[in-house]
Design a protein around this motif. Sequence first.
Motif, mmCIF file in Angstrom:
data_model
loop_
_atom_site.group_PDB
_atom_site.id
_atom_site.type_symbol
_atom_site.label_atom_id
_atom_site.label_comp_id
_atom_site.label_asym_id
_atom_site.label_seq_id
_atom_site.Cartn_x
_atom_site.Cartn_y
_atom_site.Cartn_z
ATOM 1 N N SER A 29 -16.593 28.650 -4.355
ATOM 2 C CA SER A 29 -16.573 29.387 -3.098
ATOM 3 C C SER A 29 -16.310 30.878 -3.302
ATOM 4 C CB SER A 29 -15.516 28.805 -2.148
ATOM 5 O OG SER A 29 -14.234 28.899 -2.720
ATOM 6 N N GLY A 54 -19.293 32.030 1.576
ATOM 7 C CA GLY A 54 -20.134 31.164 2.390
ATOM 8 C C GLY A 54 -20.316 31.588 3.827
ATOM 9 N N ARG A 71 -22.252 23.691 1.597
ATOM 10 C CA ARG A 71 -21.306 23.609 0.494
ATOM 11 C C ARG A 71 -20.144 22.714 0.868
ATOM 12 N NH1 ARG A 71 -20.599 29.630 -0.546
ATOM 13 N NH2 ARG A 71 -19.619 28.879 -2.454
ATOM 14 N N ASN A 73 -16.476 22.621 -0.426
ATOM 15 C CA ASN A 73 -15.513 23.304 -1.292
ATOM 16 C C ASN A 73 -14.591 22.325 -2.006
ATOM 17 O OD1 ASN A 73 -16.562 25.806 -0.650
ATOM 18 N ND2 ASN A 73 -15.137 26.140 1.045
#
Length: 125
Positions: A29, A54, A71, A73
């Motif tokens: 991230s 992001g 995504r 994380n």
Amino acid sequence: VQLQASGGGSVQAGDSLRLSCAASGRTLSRYAVGWFRQAPGKEREFVAGYSRGGSSTLYADSVKGRFIISRDNAKNTVYLQMNSLKPEDTAVYYCAADGSIILSSLRDAVQYDYWGQGTQVTVSS
């Protein structure tokens, strides 16, 4: 950061695939992440990307509305959900990451320091 791309395969036009880019060594991230693809005889091209943290995403016009980058994380993984696949999506797909890319440079492959190995996506008509 080490990147591992996976999830490619051979599908029919109209099908879906989800590619994964799993990172190790660093927290993904904190990096900008991009997906690129390269078809035989063609240059590597940008597909989709995340800014660091992001907060922003970019898509190539050719995949906008069909592909979604996301995504997780907790899993240190970025995904590329590919829907309504077309034969022209056939390529080797790569994920890449860099800790200093700004949003406007996400499309530029030379800006990325870290690359995963490719995963083949083949779409037949």
